[in-house]
Design a protein around this motif. Structure first.
Motif: not given
Length: 265
Positions: A161-176
């Motif tokens: 959720e924090a990654a998404k709040d910082l602008g990461a998409g679903e794919t980027r949040a999954f890989y990172d």
């Protein structure tokens, strides 16, 4: 308390004896000069020499290693993506899909072998390495799926959720975020999948081709004519390789743990 402790120690000793004495006997008789395992005729490296001259045995070993690597890698990809997708499905649909995903573990292997045989015959696929990889991947996916699913369930959702709040998409949040956290479960699933694929006999008998032979099938076929101590020599080498790999894995895990503790301090 002392009686219970003595019983526990005796029980542990009995389990260790039952587990490791047969392995020890295989190792000892691999150096036996006699062809009969019941007769000790002196120390000899004869069966190791014959083993290294047996090209068909090493060809079967190579096929088993390649098959295990391909099926475990494919199962890791499918199982990881399935676990990530299933974690977003709400009950009762998630429960139904999970039961269907782990079905290959509960179905007897001889039934699966017959099903794969009929399915590949219907598709007119030539039996060989391709059919072996498909069948072994299907039976290995549940192991990776269950391990990764358990890891995702216990993972703190606030990281994603924090990654998404910082602008990461679903794919980027999954890989990172998700992938690094579930990586130990993926590796564990791949190791279990490789072991299951490398050891499989029943399903492989149904889907293998005439010119494609795996090591378990090779050893199983030798039972009809009698297993020679050459098989003991091969088992000894595989056991030694397993011990070396397990030791290296433990050392690497310990070094990583020590590095993390040093960084924290």
């Amino acid at each position: 308390m002392k009686k219970r402790r003595r019983f526990s120690d005796f029980y542990l000793l009995l389990i260790l004896i039952l587990m490791y004495v047969p392995i020890l006997l295989v190792i000892v008789y691999s150096f036996n000069a006699s062809r009969l395992s019941s007769v000790w005729d002196g120390f000899s490296l004869r069966w190791y020499q014959e083993l290294f001259r047996d090209r068909s045995m090493f060809q079967a070993l190579r096929n088993s290693v390649v098959l295990g690597l391909l099926s475990s890698f494919a199962a890791a990809i499918i199982g990881t993506l399935a676990a990530a997708g299933m974690s977003r499905i709400l009950p009762p649909g998630a429960k139904v899909m999970e039961y269907l995903s782990i079905l290959p573990i509960m179905v007897p292997e001889i039934i699966l072998g017959m099903v794969f045989l009929a399915f590949f015959s219907l598709l007119a696929l030539p039996f060989g390495m391709v059919t072996l990889v498909i069948a072994h991947t299907a039976i290995c996916v549940p192991y990776t799926y269950l391990l990764v699913k358990a890891r995702i369930v216990g993972m703190d959702k606030s990281y994603v959720e924090a990654a998404k709040d910082l602008g990461a998409g679903e794919t980027r949040a999954f890989y990172d975020i998700t992938l690094p956290l579930v990586l130990p479960a993926i590796v564990s699933g791949m190791l279990i999948s490789f072991a299951m694929s490398f050891d499989d006999v029943i399903i492989s008998v149904f889907v293998t081709g005439v010119h494609t032979n795996t090591l378990p099938i090779k050893i199983y076929s030798q039972i009809k004519t009698g297993v020679t101590p050459k098989t003991n020599a091969l088992c000894t080498l595989l056991f030694a390789a397993t011990v070396v790999l397990a030791t290296c894995s433990a050392l690497v895990a310990r070094s990583l743990t020590s590095d993390r503790s040093i960084k924290k301090t």
